[in-house]
Write a protein that holds these residues in place. Structure first.
Motif, PDB file in Angstrom:
ATOM      1  N   GLN A   7       0.857  -1.186   0.000  1.00 53.12           N
ATOM      2  CA  GLN A   7       0.000   0.000   0.000  1.00 53.12           C
ATOM      3  C   GLN A   7       0.898   1.242   0.000  1.00 53.12           C
ATOM      4  O   GLN A   7       1.163   1.802   1.062  1.00 53.12           O
ATOM      5  CB  GLN A   7      -0.884   0.007   1.247  1.00 53.12           C
ATOM      6  CG  GLN A   7      -1.739  -1.225   1.424  1.00 53.12           C
ATOM      7  CD  GLN A   7      -3.009  -1.173   0.612  1.00 53.12           C
ATOM      8  OE1 GLN A   7      -3.554  -0.112   0.360  1.00 53.12           O
ATOM      9  NE2 GLN A   7      -3.491  -2.324   0.218  1.00 53.12           N
ATOM     10  N   PRO A   8       1.374   1.685  -1.174  1.00 52.23           N
ATOM     11  CA  PRO A   8       2.241   2.859  -1.206  1.00 52.23           C
ATOM     12  C   PRO A   8       1.496   4.106  -0.721  1.00 52.23           C
ATOM     13  O   PRO A   8       0.314   4.285  -1.030  1.00 52.23           O
ATOM     14  CB  PRO A   8       2.605   3.010  -2.684  1.00 52.23           C
ATOM     15  CG  PRO A   8       2.317   1.692  -3.296  1.00 52.23           C
ATOM     16  CD  PRO A   8       1.179   1.120  -2.507  1.00 52.23           C
ATOM     17  N   PRO A   9       2.172   4.970   0.026  1.00 52.97           N
ATOM     18  CA  PRO A   9       1.526   6.188   0.503  1.00 52.97           C
ATOM     19  C   PRO A   9       1.488   7.260  -0.578  1.00 52.97           C
ATOM     20  O   PRO A   9       2.302   7.253  -1.506  1.00 52.97           O
ATOM     21  CB  PRO A   9       2.433   6.630   1.655  1.00 52.97           C
ATOM     22  CG  PRO A   9       3.788   6.155   1.238  1.00 52.97           C
ATOM     23  CD  PRO A   9       3.540   4.838   0.536  1.00 52.97           C
ATOM     24  N   GLY A  18       8.356   8.560   0.016  1.00 54.19           N
ATOM     25  CA  GLY A  18       7.306   7.556   0.163  1.00 54.19           C
ATOM     26  C   GLY A  18       7.753   6.472   1.124  1.00 54.19           C
ATOM     27  O   GLY A  18       8.543   6.707   2.041  1.00 54.19           O
ATOM     28  N   LEU A  19       7.285   5.275   0.910  1.00 54.37           N
ATOM     29  CA  LEU A  19       7.631   4.119   1.727  1.00 54.37           C
ATOM     30  C   LEU A  19       8.947   3.537   1.217  1.00 54.37           C
ATOM     31  O   LEU A  19       9.038   3.133   0.053  1.00 54.37           O
ATOM     32  CB  LEU A  19       6.520   3.070   1.627  1.00 54.37           C
ATOM     33  CG  LEU A  19       6.769   1.729   2.297  1.00 54.37           C
ATOM     34  CD1 LEU A  19       6.895   1.888   3.808  1.00 54.37           C
ATOM     35  CD2 LEU A  19       5.652   0.759   1.945  1.00 54.37           C
ATOM     36  N   VAL A  20       9.968   3.514   2.067  1.00 54.40           N
ATOM     37  CA  VAL A  20      11.274   2.969   1.689  1.00 54.40           C
ATOM     38  C   VAL A  20      11.428   1.604   2.349  1.00 54.40           C
ATOM     39  O   VAL A  20      11.301   1.476   3.568  1.00 54.40           O
ATOM     40  CB  VAL A  20      12.427   3.913   2.110  1.00 54.40           C
ATOM     41  CG1 VAL A  20      13.779   3.290   1.770  1.00 54.40           C
ATOM     42  CG2 VAL A  20      12.285   5.273   1.425  1.00 54.40           C
ATOM     43  N   GLY A  87       5.595   4.922  -3.790  1.00 59.85           N
ATOM     44  CA  GLY A  87       4.662   5.984  -3.454  1.00 59.85           C
ATOM     45  C   GLY A  87       3.673   6.243  -4.575  1.00 59.85           C
ATOM     46  O   GLY A  87       3.699   5.599  -5.627  1.00 59.85           O
ATOM     47  N   ILE A  88       2.810   7.213  -4.303  1.00 57.27           N
ATOM     48  CA  ILE A  88       1.840   7.683  -5.284  1.00 57.27           C
ATOM     49  C   ILE A  88       2.027   9.193  -5.367  1.00 57.27           C
ATOM     50  O   ILE A  88       1.896   9.896  -4.361  1.00 57.27           O
ATOM     51  CB  ILE A  88       0.394   7.344  -4.870  1.00 57.27           C
ATOM     52  CG1 ILE A  88       0.232   5.834  -4.725  1.00 57.27           C
ATOM     53  CG2 ILE A  88      -0.608   7.912  -5.888  1.00 57.27           C
ATOM     54  CD1 ILE A  88      -1.084   5.400  -4.112  1.00 57.27           C
TER      55      ILE A  88
END
Length: 98
Positions: A7-9, A18-20, A87-88
């Motif tokens: 679920q990328p932020p 983003g999510l790493v 991410g988004i």
């Protein structure tokens, strides 16, 4: 395979992170599946957690697998383990090798 759906932020700008995740491998589950059998891309983290990648990242994963194979065939070390940011941004999902 009971993978967790990634679920990328959403990030506001390119300056945000983003999510790493620390990634050990990018792969395809059941790449030669028969009709009706699920096939999907996944990432396996260095802590052995596996995330199923969302549909918008399937092509990225396939490309990353190919790039890694070419890189290794040329005598270089694998790209993994390594960090990838997910991410988004502006409505589009992304993954970036850091």
């Amino acid at each position: 395979m009971d993978d967790i759906e990634l679920q990328p932020p959403s990030v506001v700008s390119e300056k945000d992170t983003g999510l790493v995740l620390d990634i050990a491998a990018v792969g395809l589950h059941n790449p030669l599946g028969l009709a009706g059998e699920p096939t999907y891309a996944y990432v396996r983290c260095t802590d052995d957690t596996t995330y199923r990648l969302p549909a918008p990242l399937q092509e990225w994963a396939t490309s990353m697998i190919a790039v890694n194979h070419v890189h290794r065939a040329a005598g270089h070390q694998s790209l993994f383990p390594g960090q990838i940011e997910f991410g988004i941004l502006n409505g589009g999902m992304y993954a970036e090798l850091l």
